[in-house]
Write an enzyme that holds these catalytic residues in place. Structure first.
Site, mmCIF file in Angstrom:
data_model
loop_
_atom_site.group_PDB
_atom_site.id
_atom_site.type_symbol
_atom_site.label_atom_id
_atom_site.label_comp_id
_atom_site.label_asym_id
_atom_site.label_seq_id
_atom_site.Cartn_x
_atom_site.Cartn_y
_atom_site.Cartn_z
ATOM 1 N N GLU A 42 0.828 -1.205 0.000
ATOM 2 C CA GLU A 42 0.000 0.000 0.000
ATOM 3 C C GLU A 42 0.864 1.258 0.000
ATOM 4 O OE1 GLU A 42 -2.986 0.249 -0.638
ATOM 5 O OE2 GLU A 42 -3.720 -1.791 -0.357
ATOM 6 N N LEU A 85 11.774 5.309 -6.752
ATOM 7 C CA LEU A 85 10.315 5.229 -6.613
ATOM 8 C C LEU A 85 9.682 6.591 -6.367
ATOM 9 C CD1 LEU A 85 8.887 2.242 -4.528
ATOM 10 C CD2 LEU A 85 8.278 2.992 -6.809
ATOM 11 N N TYR A 123 -6.964 6.634 3.141
ATOM 12 C CA TYR A 123 -7.035 5.573 2.143
ATOM 13 C C TYR A 123 -6.362 4.290 2.645
ATOM 14 C CZ TYR A 123 -5.581 2.355 -1.265
ATOM 15 O OH TYR A 123 -5.357 1.164 -1.868
ATOM 16 N N ASP A 141 -9.773 6.088 -3.421
ATOM 17 C CA ASP A 141 -8.553 6.476 -4.127
ATOM 18 C C ASP A 141 -8.950 7.042 -5.495
ATOM 19 O OD1 ASP A 141 -9.349 4.252 -5.536
ATOM 20 O OD2 ASP A 141 -7.313 3.592 -5.917
#
Length: 349
Positions: A42, A85, A123, A141
């Site tokens: 996540e 990332l 979220y 989301d």
DNA sequence: AATCCGGGGCC
DNA sequence: GGCCCAGGATT
């Protein structure tokens, strides 16, 4: 069919889950389900497409197999495994989260408690709690916002995603299947990713097209309507200073900076370095709405450079081996690789 | 409520 | 080149 009617909501849930079972991607955090793997996935997938995160996830799991290993790891090693990332505060938050869970001896069981941990917002808390604790809370989301805006043909113009989520969250919550909380939430996101795409929505193949007002209106592709700020242009000076096969790098120390701990080519104006040298390259990067042009000047270190580097602990000399080990921002690693041959050509060897 | 934070993929 | 992506923290 009107989604406002309870009987149709039940039909919607079944159609969605039946579809999900047939197309569900065997993502590594689905095929082997643990709280740790879910949390890592996540965090990695926040504002990052699944396919981009996949190789990072596999590497991460080999190096940090559980909360304990992550909690005990060297922070630079953690950052190194996040290199490329983006949103690097996620990596620091993930380690802090692991340390909190190890210290506590257990992990939270409700979305409300999950959200107290660093890096976990509404979220992510909903995702974890619905998947692992069967808590009936809908995730909201970008996918869910898009699906809900189209299902209800909501043609309002939203200021941003947060505003849209506030308006459409109740729709998502009303659709949530209380008996399959995790699967339903994953199915909503999978629908947004695979069928109810932003561009070229696959309405003809949509399992819930009979419930979709936008599809019957024929304007699904135009929704949701989100206002966007215009991009701003910026420029930054960088220096590529070499000495005996080593390159000078700047460790970003600012505590508030999300780039804290990462290394980049030095910004001379910040550090008292001179900005002399021939322009080796001009590169561009985008951060949010900012478009940044970075001018990189090359020179061999002079005595002033050596003195500044000696006095400033945020500056380090990196040879080829050290360069591999340090966590760099993605663009800077790419640029150094790209221009190293040209830089070597400027050496008077 | 607005701003900042990254990098990649896609049209 | 603009927009979006399994958003969150900070101000």
């Amino acid at each position: 069919m009107q989604l406002s009617q309870p009987a149709n909501i039940l039909r919607f849930r079944k159609a969605l889950l039946d579809w999900f079972e047939t197309v569900r991607r065997p993502l590594p955090w689905r095929t082997e389900r643990t709280v740790y793997r879910t949390v890592v996935s996540e965090l990695m997938c926040q504002q990052t497409q699944i396919d981009t995160a996949l190789p990072y996830f596999e590497r991460w799991m080999r190096r940090f197999p559980g909360f304990e290993a992550l909690a005990a790891a060297d922070p630079d090693t953690v950052l190194k495994h996040w290199e490329g990332l983006g949103y690097y505060s996620r990596a620091r938050n993930l380690q802090r989260l692991a340390q909190a869970i190890v210290a506590e001896g257990d992990h939270p069981k409700s979305a409300k408690d999950w959200q107290k941990l660093p890096g976990i917002g509404p979220y992510t808390a909903a995702a974890i709690a619905s998947i692992h604790h069967a808590e009936p809370i809908a995730v909201v989301d970008g996918n869910v916002i898009r699906v809900c805006a189209r299902l209800t043909a909501d043609e309002r113009s939203f200021k941003n995603g947060t505003e849209a989520g506030k308006q459409l969250g109740p729709i998502a919550q009303s659709l949530l299947n209380p008996e399959q909380t995790g699967a339903h939430n994953e199915a909503m996101m999978e629908l947004g990713a695979l069928v109810c795409r932003k561009a070229n929505p696959g309405c003809l193949l949509c399992p819930v097209r009979d419930f979709c007002e936008a599809e019957s209106n024929g304007n699904a592709a135009e929704l949701p309507r989100l206002q966007r700020a215009k991009a701003t242009e910026e420029s930054v000076e960088r220096v590529w200073v070499e000495a005996e096969g080593s390159i000078l790098l700047q460790r970003i120390a600012a505590k508030g900076s999300q780039l804290q701990g990462l290394y980049e080519l030095p910004m001379p104006r910040e550090l008292g370095l001179s900005a002399k040298g021939k322009i080796l390259a001009k590169e561009k990067r985008g951060i949010g709405n900012r478009r940044i042009t970075e001018s990189i000047r090359y020179r061999q270190a002079d005595s002033a450079d050596l003195k500044v580097a000696e006095a400033d602990s945020s500056l380090v000399w990196a040879d080829a081996e050290k360069l591999k080990q340090l966590p760099l921002s993605g663009p800077h690693r790419k640029w150094i690789q790209k221009h190293s041959a040209a830089a070597a050509g400027l050496n008077p060897k």
